[in-house]
Motif scaffolding. Sequence first.
Motif, PDB file in Angstrom:
ATOM      1  N   GLU A   1     -19.388  -5.020  63.156  1.00  0.00           N
ATOM      2  CA  GLU A   1     -19.117  -5.641  64.474  1.00  0.00           C
ATOM      3  C   GLU A   1     -18.544  -7.034  64.298  1.00  0.00           C
ATOM      4  N   LYS A   2     -19.027  -7.739  63.293  1.00  0.00           N
ATOM      5  CA  LYS A   2     -18.544  -9.109  63.056  1.00  0.00           C
ATOM      6  C   LYS A   2     -17.068  -9.092  62.668  1.00  0.00           C
ATOM      7  N   TYR A   3     -16.683  -8.093  61.885  1.00  0.00           N
ATOM      8  CA  TYR A   3     -15.278  -7.969  61.479  1.00  0.00           C
ATOM      9  C   TYR A   3     -14.412  -7.706  62.706  1.00  0.00           C
ATOM     10  N   ILE A   4     -14.903  -6.854  63.603  1.00  0.00           N
ATOM     11  CA  ILE A   4     -14.129  -6.517  64.813  1.00  0.00           C
ATOM     12  C   ILE A   4     -14.042  -7.737  65.729  1.00  0.00           C
ATOM     13  N   ASP A   5     -15.149  -8.471  65.824  1.00  0.00           N
ATOM     14  CA  ASP A   5     -15.137  -9.701  66.646  1.00  0.00           C
ATOM     15  C   ASP A   5     -14.132 -10.701  66.099  1.00  0.00           C
ATOM     16  N   LYS A   6     -14.061 -10.759  64.783  1.00  0.00           N
ATOM     17  CA  LYS A   6     -13.109 -11.676  64.133  1.00  0.00           C
ATOM     18  C   LYS A   6     -11.675 -11.263  64.479  1.00  0.00           C
ATOM     19  N   ILE A   7     -11.431  -9.948  64.466  1.00  0.00           N
ATOM     20  CA  ILE A   7     -10.095  -9.437  64.814  1.00  0.00           C
ATOM     21  C   ILE A   7      -9.749  -9.838  66.247  1.00  0.00           C
ATOM     22  N   LYS A   8     -10.711  -9.640  67.150  1.00  0.00           N
ATOM     23  CA  LYS A   8     -10.479  -9.992  68.567  1.00  0.00           C
ATOM     24  C   LYS A   8     -10.140 -11.467  68.694  1.00  0.00           C
ATOM     25  N   GLU A   9     -10.922 -12.271  67.989  1.00  0.00           N
ATOM     26  CA  GLU A   9     -10.745 -13.738  68.097  1.00  0.00           C
ATOM     27  C   GLU A   9      -9.360 -14.146  67.597  1.00  0.00           C
ATOM     28  N   GLU A  10      -8.986 -13.637  66.418  1.00  0.00           N
ATOM     29  CA  GLU A  10      -7.697 -14.020  65.826  1.00  0.00           C
ATOM     30  C   GLU A  10      -6.542 -13.447  66.631  1.00  0.00           C
ATOM     31  N   TYR A  11      -6.724 -12.213  67.109  1.00  0.00           N
ATOM     32  CA  TYR A  11      -5.645 -11.597  67.899  1.00  0.00           C
ATOM     33  C   TYR A  11      -5.434 -12.332  69.212  1.00  0.00           C
ATOM     34  N   ASN A  12      -6.541 -12.724  69.834  1.00  0.00           N
ATOM     35  CA  ASN A  12      -6.431 -13.466  71.103  1.00  0.00           C
ATOM     36  C   ASN A  12      -5.645 -14.756  70.926  1.00  0.00           C
ATOM     37  N   LYS A  13      -5.909 -15.442  69.846  1.00  0.00           N
ATOM     38  CA  LYS A  13      -5.173 -16.693  69.554  1.00  0.00           C
ATOM     39  C   LYS A  13      -3.685 -16.372  69.381  1.00  0.00           C
ATOM     40  N   TYR A  14      -3.439 -15.331  68.632  1.00  0.00           N
ATOM     41  CA  TYR A  14      -2.063 -14.928  68.336  1.00  0.00           C
ATOM     42  C   TYR A  14      -1.338 -14.534  69.626  1.00  0.00           C
ATOM     43  N   TYR A  15      -1.988 -13.689  70.421  1.00  0.00           N
ATOM     44  CA  TYR A  15      -1.342 -13.178  71.641  1.00  0.00           C
ATOM     45  C   TYR A  15      -1.142 -14.280  72.675  1.00  0.00           C
ATOM     46  N   THR A  16      -2.104 -15.181  72.774  1.00  0.00           N
ATOM     47  CA  THR A  16      -1.989 -16.327  73.687  1.00  0.00           C
ATOM     48  C   THR A  16      -0.774 -17.165  73.312  1.00  0.00           C
ATOM     49  N   PHE A  17      -0.610 -17.363  71.994  1.00  0.00           N
ATOM     50  CA  PHE A  17       0.528 -18.160  71.517  1.00  0.00           C
ATOM     51  C   PHE A  17       1.846 -17.478  71.877  1.00  0.00           C
ATOM     52  N   ILE A  18       1.908 -16.169  71.693  1.00  0.00           N
ATOM     53  CA  ILE A  18       3.150 -15.436  71.989  1.00  0.00           C
ATOM     54  C   ILE A  18       3.461 -15.479  73.487  1.00  0.00           C
ATOM     55  N   THR A  19       2.429 -15.244  74.303  1.00  0.00           N
ATOM     56  CA  THR A  19       2.672 -15.245  75.755  1.00  0.00           C
ATOM     57  C   THR A  19       3.107 -16.637  76.223  1.00  0.00           C
ATOM     58  N   THR A  20       2.586 -17.680  75.582  1.00  0.00           N
ATOM     59  CA  THR A  20       3.028 -19.055  75.902  1.00  0.00           C
ATOM     60  C   THR A  20       4.522 -19.201  75.626  1.00  0.00           C
ATOM     61  N   LEU A  21       4.941 -18.647  74.482  1.00  0.00           N
ATOM     62  CA  LEU A  21       6.358 -18.704  74.129  1.00  0.00           C
ATOM     63  C   LEU A  21       7.196 -17.932  75.145  1.00  0.00           C
ATOM     64  N   LEU A  22       6.705 -16.751  75.566  1.00  0.00           N
ATOM     65  CA  LEU A  22       7.443 -15.910  76.506  1.00  0.00           C
ATOM     66  C   LEU A  22       7.595 -16.595  77.855  1.00  0.00           C
ATOM     67  N   GLU A  23       6.615 -17.418  78.239  1.00  0.00           N
ATOM     68  CA  GLU A  23       6.633 -18.040  79.574  1.00  0.00           C
ATOM     69  C   GLU A  23       7.484 -19.292  79.638  1.00  0.00           C
ATOM     70  N   LYS A  24       7.963 -19.743  78.517  1.00  0.00           N
ATOM     71  CA  LYS A  24       8.776 -20.975  78.532  1.00  0.00           C
ATOM     72  C   LYS A  24      10.117 -20.679  79.191  1.00  0.00           C
ATOM     73  N   ASP A  25      10.485 -21.480  80.234  1.00  0.00           N
ATOM     74  CA  ASP A  25      11.695 -21.219  81.000  1.00  0.00           C
ATOM     75  C   ASP A  25      12.951 -21.502  80.207  1.00  0.00           C
ATOM     76  N   ASP A  26      12.870 -22.478  79.338  1.00  0.00           N
ATOM     77  CA  ASP A  26      14.098 -22.850  78.661  1.00  0.00           C
ATOM     78  C   ASP A  26      14.375 -22.021  77.418  1.00  0.00           C
ATOM     79  N   GLY A  27      13.650 -20.908  77.303  1.00  0.00           N
ATOM     80  CA  GLY A  27      13.883 -20.051  76.134  1.00  0.00           C
ATOM     81  C   GLY A  27      13.305 -20.689  74.892  1.00  0.00           C
ATOM     82  N   VAL A  28      13.241 -19.904  73.924  1.00  0.00           N
ATOM     83  CA  VAL A  28      12.623 -20.399  72.681  1.00  0.00           C
ATOM     84  C   VAL A  28      13.539 -20.080  71.525  1.00  0.00           C
TER      85      VAL A  28
END
Lengths: 481, 267
Positions: free
Chosen positions: B107-134
């Motif tokens: 379970e700890k390994y899966i929680d770690k995956i969730k945590e790291e993936y959330n950081k990763y996905y949040t970063f990507i969605t931030t990039l996608l939302e930038k109006d001036d393109g990236v």
Amino acid sequence: MIRTKAILKYLGFISLFNALFLCISASISLFLHEDSLIPLLYGALVCAVLGIFPQLFVERIDDITVHEGMAISVLGWIFTCLVGMIPYFMWGGEFTLANSLFESVSGFTTTGATILNNVEILPKGLLFWRAATHFIGGVGIILFVLIILPEKKGIRSSIYHSEVSGLSMLNFRMKAREIANIIVAIYLSLIAIEIILLKIFGMNWFDAVCHSFATVATGGFSTKNLSIAYYNNVGIEIVIMFFMLISSMHFGLIYNTVRGRKLNIFTSNVVRSYVTVIFIGIFLVAAQLTVEKVYGFGESLRYAAFQVISLGTTTGFAIVDTPNWPIFAILIQMYFTIQCGMVGSTSGGLKFDRIYLFFKSLIKQIRLAKHPQGIYAIKVDGTLIDNDMELQTAVFILLYIITFFVTTLLLTAMNIDGITAFSAAITTLGNAGPGFGRVSSLGNYSGLPDAAKYILSGNMLLGRLEIMNIIVFLTMLSRKH
Amino acid sequence: MKITNSLKTKILAGFLLLIFMLAIAGVMLVMEFEKVETSAETIINNNCTSIEQARYMLNAMDQQNKGLLLFLQGNHEEGTKIIIAADSIMNQAIKTASQHVSEIDEEKYIDKIKEEYNKYYTFITTLLEKDDGVTFTENDPIFSTYQQLDFAAKDAINSLLQLNEKGIEKQTLSMRDNAKRAIMPAIVSLITAAIFALLLHFFISEYVINPIRNITDAVSSFYPEQYNLKVTAYTKDEIKNLENEINNLIHRFLHVKNMMDGKNEKD
């Protein structure tokens, strides 16, 4: 004429005795939810069934002959070793057929040589069974059975005289039927005292029990891969050294000491000589290790004392690995694996008393050569030794040398190096355990070929039965009755 | 004759002991094979499923990288679509993996995956939302951050993969040992049954056949002046009874013979 049914009846008793200890071991596994429960329980079941069956058919037999007593003794040991391997073989792991037999024989003959690379991986139930084989074998399964059998004419002395050598009878100044009780009483008392002392010095109860079984039986099976070195505790080492030494002395003399009789471990010339030789050995090894700067003086003395006493008493515990020690120190230790402890103790090997008697006999022969008309007698602790005893001793020593020479030859024929083959042959015959080379103090016998393990298993049994019993038994079988 | 001395009882007891031993062996065999079955089920249902889901996760992350690349190249719609689809696969895989936990601390390994993936996905969605393109180059700090988050998430997934691969190895070894232990009672039972059969044969010869032979020989060599059969069955069982009855028969015959001899003399 040997009555097969009489032998089967007493082998049945022996089987039931083994079943009892297997049940105790199985209880430990049951309590700890271990996977050795089924192998131990099944082993107990097989022993119980094979033990009960002859009791159903064979009527009470009160007149066991000497020949039958000898057959019961020899076959009892062989049978015990064979049933003792069942739990190992069924559990698996490192226990192949050859390994299981080797470990079982090593346990019951109190050799203490192991094939295990990792002892600590064994479940506690199996570790207890391993220690129990020392407990049973130390005083002799036969003697235990003698204790529980009814006192009927002929049974005890017939079986007893094939289990205990004539030389050991010298210091038992009482009737034969009391001797078995005395041996067992001393044995159990020493174990009880040692368990308490080891617990005081820091071992847990389980390890204290297992190591006490192994010490007083002069066996050497430890519950740890590093043997006693694991604890790195001088207190524990001193306790174990003391009990190894005591257990290698004649139990009759220990009994006399407790009862305050005149001939005891302090007044016996044999004991004095034995202890003196041990101390000389310790001094020589310690001096060599110090001079060669292997260790400092304190460490040299500590390691030398433990290793010499361990090998000299045929126990086989270790606090250090010795293959890189100077050759002189190794040879001194090899001498002690040949000499071993005293008769009437749980030690195996040639026995110090025989060497003592041999040298006295040698002195007598030298005197006779100088003065052919002279009359010289040999006395050991006040007891006159007759010519028969002298001859028996000389023949036994010769037989011993021939046996270990043949075993060494067979091992070297299997491409095993000289030091390993020689030391394995001598330590298994002497029921000492660890040798040198590949089978050193903290090493094991797993690397040897299976054929070598079978030969060494036979060697261990020969040593435990003092060779002669097996030869006599085989000649009895070959005669037509 | 006590029941415990009866030959019939002894032989029956012998066979019952043998049957009992074989029955216990059979029960032990079944218990050990059940352990083998459990190990196999664990491997199939849990470890293999977890490994499969870990591979889906890695695949999903590769798809997201592909989607991000398309987005950066200007194909915003396609890129976003791929990223969202991959996120869905990722979440499903994490959920499935959570339902098939078998290893310690998995379970700890899966929680770690969730945590790291959330950081990763949040970063990507931030990039996608930038109006001036990236746009970013290799030396850009945003690229470095992206790389770290990508590696961290994949490391966490690989750790889960390795955990389950080791789990399979452990279970396989356990299966091997359990299978061997399952066979052992059978082998030991066969050998013991063979020894038992030999013992039974010996005892039947000793206590049934030989005494019958001895009585037969004694009867055939009997002569009238011999008062008893010259044989002794020493066990207190049916054979002893037969010997006693034959001796009784002899005594009765002799008694009748003596009476008749006495009568003839008078005559």
